[in-house]
Scaffold this motif. Structure first.
Motif, PDB file in Angstrom:
ATOM      1  N   ASP A 120       0.825  -1.214   0.000  1.00  0.00           N
ATOM      2  CA  ASP A 120       0.000   0.000   0.000  1.00  0.00           C
ATOM      3  C   ASP A 120       0.858   1.262   0.000  1.00  0.00           C
ATOM      4  OD1 ASP A 120      -2.590  -1.372   0.380  1.00  0.00           O
ATOM      5  OD2 ASP A 120      -1.769  -1.882   2.347  1.00  0.00           O
ATOM      6  N   VAL A 121       2.035   1.173   0.626  1.00  0.00           N
ATOM      7  CA  VAL A 121       2.884   2.354   0.811  1.00  0.00           C
ATOM      8  C   VAL A 121       4.280   2.069   0.286  1.00  0.00           C
ATOM      9  CG1 VAL A 121       3.961   3.895   2.512  1.00  0.00           C
ATOM     10  CG2 VAL A 121       1.605   3.087   2.867  1.00  0.00           C
ATOM     11  N   MET A 122       4.757   2.945  -0.607  1.00  0.00           N
ATOM     12  CA  MET A 122       6.133   2.877  -1.090  1.00  0.00           C
ATOM     13  C   MET A 122       6.659   4.312  -1.131  1.00  0.00           C
ATOM     14  SD  MET A 122       7.640   0.818  -4.390  1.00  0.00           S
ATOM     15  CE  MET A 122       7.057  -0.809  -3.976  1.00  0.00           C
ATOM     16  N   VAL A 123       7.941   4.505  -0.792  1.00  0.00           N
ATOM     17  CA  VAL A 123       8.434   5.885  -0.622  1.00  0.00           C
ATOM     18  C   VAL A 123       9.713   6.177  -1.411  1.00  0.00           C
ATOM     19  CG1 VAL A 123       7.337   6.184   1.629  1.00  0.00           C
ATOM     20  CG2 VAL A 123       9.661   5.240   1.519  1.00  0.00           C
ATOM     21  N   GLU A 124      10.039   5.349  -2.402  1.00  0.00           N
ATOM     22  CA  GLU A 124      11.247   5.520  -3.225  1.00  0.00           C
ATOM     23  C   GLU A 124      12.508   5.535  -2.364  1.00  0.00           C
ATOM     24  OE1 GLU A 124      11.019   8.728  -6.044  1.00  0.00           O
ATOM     25  OE2 GLU A 124       9.434   7.743  -7.180  1.00  0.00           O
ATOM     26  N   ASP A 125      12.567   4.573  -1.438  1.00  0.00           N
ATOM     27  CA  ASP A 125      13.738   4.502  -0.555  1.00  0.00           C
ATOM     28  C   ASP A 125      14.950   3.900  -1.253  1.00  0.00           C
ATOM     29  OD1 ASP A 125      12.137   2.075  -0.505  1.00  0.00           O
ATOM     30  OD2 ASP A 125      13.518   1.336   1.036  1.00  0.00           O
TER      31      ASP A 125
ATOM     32  N   ILE B  53       0.280  -1.984   4.283  1.00  0.00           N
ATOM     33  CA  ILE B  53       1.485  -2.782   4.057  1.00  0.00           C
ATOM     34  C   ILE B  53       2.535  -1.842   3.465  1.00  0.00           C
ATOM     35  CG2 ILE B  53       2.508  -4.706   2.782  1.00  0.00           C
ATOM     36  CD1 ILE B  53      -0.264  -6.020   2.774  1.00  0.00           C
ATOM     37  N   ILE B  54       3.618  -1.653   4.206  1.00  0.00           N
ATOM     38  CA  ILE B  54       4.688  -0.737   3.802  1.00  0.00           C
ATOM     39  C   ILE B  54       5.795  -1.554   3.134  1.00  0.00           C
ATOM     40  CG2 ILE B  54       6.385   0.952   4.627  1.00  0.00           C
ATOM     41  CD1 ILE B  54       4.563   1.176   7.192  1.00  0.00           C
ATOM     42  N   CYS B  55       6.230  -1.107   1.963  1.00  0.00           N
ATOM     43  CA  CYS B  55       7.289  -1.804   1.229  1.00  0.00           C
ATOM     44  C   CYS B  55       8.553  -0.939   1.211  1.00  0.00           C
ATOM     45  CB  CYS B  55       6.845  -2.098  -0.199  1.00  0.00           C
ATOM     46  SG  CYS B  55       8.112  -2.901  -1.196  1.00  0.00           S
ATOM     47  N   LEU B  56       9.607  -1.429   1.875  1.00  0.00           N
ATOM     48  CA  LEU B  56      10.912  -0.783   1.867  1.00  0.00           C
ATOM     49  C   LEU B  56      11.930  -1.766   1.293  1.00  0.00           C
ATOM     50  CD1 LEU B  56      10.634   0.859   5.408  1.00  0.00           C
ATOM     51  CD2 LEU B  56      10.327   1.985   3.191  1.00  0.00           C
ATOM     52  N   HIS B  57      13.179  -1.310   1.125  1.00  0.00           N
ATOM     53  CA  HIS B  57      14.159  -2.117   0.394  1.00  0.00           C
ATOM     54  C   HIS B  57      15.510  -2.143   1.106  1.00  0.00           C
ATOM     55  CE1 HIS B  57      11.083  -0.790  -2.454  1.00  0.00           C
ATOM     56  NE2 HIS B  57      11.358  -1.874  -3.152  1.00  0.00           N
ATOM     57  N   ASP B  58      16.008  -3.369   1.390  1.00  0.00           N
ATOM     58  CA  ASP B  58      17.328  -3.495   2.006  1.00  0.00           C
ATOM     59  C   ASP B  58      18.358  -4.098   1.056  1.00  0.00           C
ATOM     60  OD1 ASP B  58      15.886  -5.965   2.253  1.00  0.00           O
ATOM     61  OD2 ASP B  58      17.270  -6.650   3.808  1.00  0.00           O
ATOM     62  N   GLY B  59      18.002  -4.227  -0.227  1.00  0.00           N
ATOM     63  CA  GLY B  59      18.924  -4.827  -1.195  1.00  0.00           C
ATOM     64  C   GLY B  59      19.946  -3.862  -1.751  1.00  0.00           C
ATOM     65  N   GLY B  60      19.605  -2.576  -1.771  1.00  0.00           N
ATOM     66  CA  GLY B  60      20.537  -1.569  -2.288  1.00  0.00           C
ATOM     67  C   GLY B  60      20.901  -1.798  -3.741  1.00  0.00           C
ATOM     68  N   GLU B  61      22.183  -1.623  -4.026  1.00  0.00           N
ATOM     69  CA  GLU B  61      22.673  -1.647  -5.401  1.00  0.00           C
ATOM     70  C   GLU B  61      22.612  -3.030  -6.044  1.00  0.00           C
ATOM     71  OE1 GLU B  61      25.835  -2.339  -2.436  1.00  0.00           O
ATOM     72  OE2 GLU B  61      24.279  -0.830  -2.670  1.00  0.00           O
ATOM     73  N   ARG B  62      22.375  -4.067  -5.259  1.00  0.00           N
ATOM     74  CA  ARG B  62      22.349  -5.428  -5.822  1.00  0.00           C
ATOM     75  C   ARG B  62      21.203  -5.623  -6.805  1.00  0.00           C
ATOM     76  NH1 ARG B  62      25.486  -9.185  -4.357  1.00  0.00           N
ATOM     77  NH2 ARG B  62      24.039 -10.854  -4.912  1.00  0.00           N
ATOM     78  N   HIS B  63      20.095  -4.907  -6.592  1.00  0.00           N
ATOM     79  CA  HIS B  63      18.930  -5.142  -7.451  1.00  0.00           C
ATOM     80  C   HIS B  63      18.279  -3.836  -7.903  1.00  0.00           C
ATOM     81  CE1 HIS B  63      19.362  -9.381  -6.842  1.00  0.00           C
ATOM     82  NE2 HIS B  63      19.376  -9.209  -5.542  1.00  0.00           N
ATOM     83  N   GLY B  64      19.100  -2.901  -8.342  1.00  0.00           N
ATOM     84  CA  GLY B  64      18.581  -1.701  -8.989  1.00  0.00           C
ATOM     85  C   GLY B  64      18.500  -0.464  -8.124  1.00  0.00           C
ATOM     86  N   GLY B  65      18.763  -0.594  -6.828  1.00  0.00           N
ATOM     87  CA  GLY B  65      18.766   0.586  -5.967  1.00  0.00           C
ATOM     88  C   GLY B  65      20.099   1.309  -6.027  1.00  0.00           C
ATOM     89  N   ASP B  66      20.139   2.506  -5.441  1.00  0.00           N
ATOM     90  CA  ASP B  66      21.382   3.267  -5.383  1.00  0.00           C
ATOM     91  C   ASP B  66      22.268   2.752  -4.254  1.00  0.00           C
ATOM     92  OD1 ASP B  66      20.361   4.856  -7.403  1.00  0.00           O
ATOM     93  OD2 ASP B  66      19.767   6.491  -6.060  1.00  0.00           O
TER      94      ASP B  66
END
Length: 198
Positions: free
Chosen positions: A122-127, A150-163
């Motif tokens: 439901d919630v994503m914040v471009e983290d 349901i909040i979706c955040l990301h701990d993968g970082g640069e491994r899967h497309g994040g900065d």
């Protein structure tokens, strides 16, 4: 009691996930980790720590490949191999979130075949963008949450497309928002706890 479901995609990543687990533990917050199976196999100690801390582990694909680039055989193997490998880590998987939320013609069939429930957000914040400071992320989370979100955040970082380094901003943002949200009467539950109590 109002409820929030905190979820993390794209991990585990040894650069960030351990720091994230420390913060969750300090605030006594339980979460659901939608893990990339190949990264989970490479980081079994992080998976074990998640389980020991009471977090839930769910599936976010074998290697974070875009579903629209995947045919029948790949999609079948994605699910079959992931379930097998996660069982080797003693993870009983109930929930699945496709990378980017994208599905192909076969996704629903294999989700059902493996007795999984698809869960989006439901919630994503471009983290995943490092330009978004902890303050910006905290403000977006506070503004967007609601009872049952349901909040979706990301701990993968640069491994899967994040900065590179972006999860560090997300972790600092959580340190800002978790006490505030708990003070506002929110209880953090896993995906399984949320759906089992509906």
């Amino acid at each position: 009691m109002k409820k929030l479901v905190l979820t993390f995609d794209d991990g585990p990543n040894p650069l960030y996930t351990e720091k994230l687990l420390e913060v969750l533990n300090a605030h006594k917050v339980k979460a659901t980790f939608f893990v990339v199976t190949k990264d989970a196999i490479c980081n079994p100690k992080l998976i074990e720590r998640m389980k020991q801390d009471g977090h839930e582990i769910a599936l976010h694909s074998l290697e974070h490949r875009h579903a629209l680039l995947s045919g029948y055989i790949y999609t079948k193997n994605d699910f079959t191999k992931s379930i097998k490998l996660l069982k080797m880590l003693n993870c009983k998987i109930r929930f699945y979130r496709p990378p980017w939320g994208v599905r192909n013609l076969y996704t629903a069939n294999f989700t059902k075949k493996h007795n999984l429930h698809m869960v989006l957000w439901d919630v994503m914040v471009e983290d995943w963008r490092v330009k978004n400071t902890p303050g910006i992320l905290a403000s977006r989370i506070n503004r967007k949450v609601f009872d049952g979100a349901i909040i979706c955040l990301h701990d993968g970082g640069e491994r899967h497309g994040g900065d590179y380094g972006a999860p560090l901003h997300m972790i600092k943002a959580l340190q800002m928002v978790l006490p505030k949200l708990k003070k506002e009467g929110y209880e953090f539950v896993t995906v399984g706890e949320y759906f089992d109590n509906e």
